[in-house]
Scaffold this motif. Structure first.
Motif, PDB file in Angstrom:
ATOM      1  N   ALA A 179       0.687  -1.168   0.129  1.00  0.00           N
ATOM      2  CA  ALA A 179      -0.155  -0.277   0.052  1.00  0.00           C
ATOM      3  C   ALA A 179       1.062   1.396   0.011  1.00  0.00           C
ATOM      4  N   GLN A 180       0.597   1.841  -0.932  1.00  0.00           N
ATOM      5  CA  GLN A 180       1.306   3.410  -1.122  1.00  0.00           C
ATOM      6  C   GLN A 180       0.355   4.463  -1.384  1.00  0.00           C
ATOM      7  N   SER A 181       0.886   5.705  -1.035  1.00  0.00           N
ATOM      8  CA  SER A 181      -0.157   6.806  -1.461  1.00  0.00           C
ATOM      9  C   SER A 181       0.870   7.973  -2.143  1.00  0.00           C
ATOM     10  N   THR A 182       0.123   8.681  -2.795  1.00  0.00           N
ATOM     11  CA  THR A 182       0.941   9.674  -3.432  1.00  0.00           C
ATOM     12  C   THR A 182       1.020  10.904  -2.852  1.00  0.00           C
TER      13      THR A 182
ATOM     14  N   VAL B 142      12.361   8.671  -1.313  1.00  0.00           N
ATOM     15  CA  VAL B 142      11.915   7.996  -0.329  1.00  0.00           C
ATOM     16  C   VAL B 142      13.053   7.395   0.458  1.00  0.00           C
ATOM     17  N   ALA B 143      13.401   7.711   1.854  1.00  0.00           N
ATOM     18  CA  ALA B 143      14.326   7.012   2.599  1.00  0.00           C
ATOM     19  C   ALA B 143      14.374   5.606   2.421  1.00  0.00           C
ATOM     20  N   ASN B 144      15.867   5.053   2.487  1.00  0.00           N
ATOM     21  CA  ASN B 144      16.127   3.699   2.277  1.00  0.00           C
ATOM     22  C   ASN B 144      15.643   3.337   0.874  1.00  0.00           C
TER      23      ASN B 144
ATOM     24  N   ILE C 165       5.257  12.157  -5.442  1.00  0.00           N
ATOM     25  CA  ILE C 165       5.968  10.973  -5.447  1.00  0.00           C
ATOM     26  C   ILE C 165       5.143   9.890  -4.462  1.00  0.00           C
ATOM     27  N   ALA C 166       5.220   8.526  -4.889  1.00  0.00           N
ATOM     28  CA  ALA C 166       4.557   7.498  -4.446  1.00  0.00           C
ATOM     29  C   ALA C 166       5.349   6.979  -3.021  1.00  0.00           C
ATOM     30  N   VAL C 167       4.698   7.091  -2.137  1.00  0.00           N
ATOM     31  CA  VAL C 167       5.431   6.698  -0.573  1.00  0.00           C
ATOM     32  C   VAL C 167       4.587   5.588   0.004  1.00  0.00           C
ATOM     33  N   PRO C 168       5.235   4.455   0.751  1.00  0.00           N
ATOM     34  CA  PRO C 168       4.475   3.865   1.476  1.00  0.00           C
ATOM     35  C   PRO C 168       4.032   4.542   2.783  1.00  0.00           C
ATOM     36  N   LYS C 169       2.834   4.366   3.340  1.00  0.00           N
ATOM     37  CA  LYS C 169       2.389   4.947   4.264  1.00  0.00           C
ATOM     38  C   LYS C 169       3.054   5.241   5.746  1.00  0.00           C
ATOM     39  N   ASP C 170       3.665   4.341   5.784  1.00  0.00           N
ATOM     40  CA  ASP C 170       4.896   4.638   6.964  1.00  0.00           C
ATOM     41  C   ASP C 170       6.248   5.021   6.602  1.00  0.00           C
ATOM     42  N   GLY C 171       6.484   5.685   5.500  1.00  0.00           N
ATOM     43  CA  GLY C 171       7.693   6.054   4.684  1.00  0.00           C
ATOM     44  C   GLY C 171       8.141   7.260   5.358  1.00  0.00           C
TER      45      GLY C 171
ATOM     46  N   PRO D  94       9.068  12.408   8.081  1.00  0.00           N
ATOM     47  CA  PRO D  94       7.968  11.335   7.974  1.00  0.00           C
ATOM     48  C   PRO D  94       6.781  11.435   7.319  1.00  0.00           C
ATOM     49  N   VAL D  95       6.389  10.533   6.535  1.00  0.00           N
ATOM     50  CA  VAL D  95       4.812  10.562   5.945  1.00  0.00           C
ATOM     51  C   VAL D  95       3.862  10.027   6.932  1.00  0.00           C
TER      52      VAL D  95
END
Length: 102
Positions: A33-36, A56-58, A73-79, A94-95
């Motif tokens: 799951a990712q969000s933009t 996106v870190a790491n 950018i697409a980022v994981p919810k805990d990214g 943090p997102v």
């Protein structure tokens, strides 16, 4: 051969295979799951910054800001996003569903 597929299609093994495949694919969705996320990067005076690197870190996923300082950018919810720009200190933010302000 045609008879084999006809029997297999109506068999319990075929139904089991299809349900297993369905459950595996349905369960994989939340794992990726990712969000933009998007916004505008500005300096202290509110001027847009062109060419800021947003990563996106790491990960190897990243982008740069456009001529108006905008990015998406697409980022994981805990990214976590890392912003870097020549001559400025890099920032990791943090997102978490809120505004990304630093």
């Amino acid at each position: 051969m045609k008879e084999f597929f006809s029997r297999f299609r109506n068999s319990l093994a075929a139904r089991t295979c299809l349900w297993t495949l369905f459950l595996l694919l349905a369960g994989a969705g939340p794992a990726f799951a990712q969000s933009t996320v998007g916004g505008t990067v500005t300096d202290e005076q509110g001027n847009p910054l062109v060419g800021v690197t947003v990563v996106v870190a790491n990960s190897t996923q990243g982008t740069t800001t456009d001529t108006k300082g905008r990015y998406s950018i697409a980022v994981p919810k805990d990214g976590t996003l890392e912003f870097s720009y020549i001559g400025m200190v890099s920032q990791q933010i943090p997102v978490g569903g809120g505004n990304l302000r630093a």
